[in-house]
Enzyme design. Structure first.
Site, PDB file in Angstrom:
ATOM      1  N   THR A 113       0.889  -1.399  -0.016  1.00  0.00           N
ATOM      2  CA  THR A 113      -0.077   0.008   0.116  1.00  0.00           C
ATOM      3  C   THR A 113       0.859   1.411   0.086  1.00  0.00           C
ATOM      4  O   THR A 113       2.068   1.158   0.404  1.00  0.00           O
ATOM      5  CB  THR A 113      -0.782   0.119   1.180  1.00  0.00           C
ATOM      6  OG1 THR A 113      -0.175   0.412   2.303  1.00  0.00           O
ATOM      7  CG2 THR A 113      -1.832  -1.231   1.386  1.00  0.00           C
ATOM      8  N   GLU A 114       0.352   2.230  -0.589  1.00  0.00           N
ATOM      9  CA  GLU A 114       0.982   3.620  -0.448  1.00  0.00           C
ATOM     10  C   GLU A 114      -0.132   4.701  -0.236  1.00  0.00           C
ATOM     11  O   GLU A 114      -1.172   4.778  -1.126  1.00  0.00           O
ATOM     12  CB  GLU A 114       1.562   3.987  -1.672  1.00  0.00           C
ATOM     13  CG  GLU A 114       2.777   3.009  -2.132  1.00  0.00           C
ATOM     14  CD  GLU A 114       4.043   3.426  -1.511  1.00  0.00           C
ATOM     15  OE1 GLU A 114       3.967   4.179  -0.379  1.00  0.00           O
ATOM     16  OE2 GLU A 114       5.079   2.585  -1.474  1.00  0.00           O
TER      17      GLU A 114
END
Length: 304
Positions: free
Chosen positions: A272-273
């Protein structure tokens, strides 16, 4: 951003020497407390989680490393692994992993054995750094025989579980400091010129190109889109210089690059970012997005 930053350490066009790395390390200072802000939260979860100290980082100050193993663990069930803090400065990855552990749903623990490693790089957390004290990136170091202790200690710990891990989600951030500090520092360390200054405004995923699982990635994006905004592609239909493979998703070769998402052979993996510096985001919103990503990843695989 198009103009190249200069960096105060090193010689332009030449990789850093060991002396340059030591010079960089000498400039780093403690800015927050791993013991107060992370370890206390880990220990507060003892009612529902077995707290495992899986190693200590061998620095001037020794940092204990912790994993959380859910107490409803049952032999034979698949494992869902959630990791955070590979880059210690990426706060919502760490606090998102802890928030996930605090509110883990019964349905999740009924379908999976759950393992959470909330802060892989505590020195990086305290000094707000992407690298470790030797100016090495833990998230390019997950391969056997790694000289980076953050990576090798986790590899050793995970090895006995590895064949049973069905799902791994690794929680990260992309921040404005990538452009003000970390990309210029990387260019200086490698003796190269950086050409990519894109910072996506919103949440996105990095899938593993060797096991992309498009429907899995899409399910996470759909769920997180209800919590926070998804990063739009740039004018080249890219995010951080990588081609978009579907809305909010790019791909990297996880194992080849030594990324944490290449830690295990799990068929369902993603990174994830979030973007905490967005005017549309808050600290809590970013944590909520990380929790939503982990929950939706587990729910998708459980429903197969």
């Amino acid at each position: 951003m198009s103009e190249q930053h200069t960096y105060p350490i090193g010689i332009a066009g030449q990789p850093w020497s060991s002396e340059h790395r030591q010079q960089w390390q000498a400039q780093q200072t403690v800015q927050r407390s791993y013991a107060d802000e992370v370890v206390t939260k880990v220990k507060a979860l003892a009612d529902n989680w077995d707290i495992i100290e899986y190693g200590q980082l061998p620095y001037e100050q020794s940092y204990p490393l912790f994993a959380l193993k859910h107490k409803q663990w049952q032999k034979g069930r698949p494992i869902a692994l959630v990791t955070g803090g590979v880059h210690g400065y990426e706060s919502s990855g760490i606090h998102g992993a802890l928030a996930f552990a605090k509110q883990v749903e019964h349905t999740q623990s009924a379908n999976f054995n759950i393992l959470v490693v909330p802060c892989i790089s505590p020195w990086g957390y305290e000094t707000i750094n992407r690298w470790n004290p030797d100016a090495n990136d833990p998230n390019r170091s997950f391969f056997e025989g790694s000289v980076v202790p953050e990576a090798q200690l986790l590899l050793d710990f995970i090895a006995p579980f590895s064949s049973d891990i069905l799902l791994h989600i690794d929680l990260h951030e992309t921040t404005d400091s990538d452009n003000s500090e970390f990309r210029p520092a990387l260019a200086a360390r490698e003796g190269i010129v950086n050409h990519n200054w894109n910072i996506p405004d919103g949440f996105y995923l990095v899938a593993d190109s060797e096991r992309p699982q498009a429907s899995f990635q899409r399910a996470i994006i759909d769920a997180v889109g209800k919590v926070t905004h998804i990063a739009p592609a740039d004018e080249n239909n890219q995010l951080i210089g990588a081609d978009l493979v579907q809305p909010g998703v790019i791909e990297y070769a996880g194992r080849k690059l030594g990324l944490c998402m290449g830690l295990t052979p799990a068929p369902y993996v993603t990174t994830t970012e979030v973007y905490p510096d967005s005017p549309q985001a808050t600290e809590q919103n970013c944590i909520d997005a990380q929790v939503a990503a982990a929950n939706s990843a587990i729910a998708f695989v459980a429903a197969l």
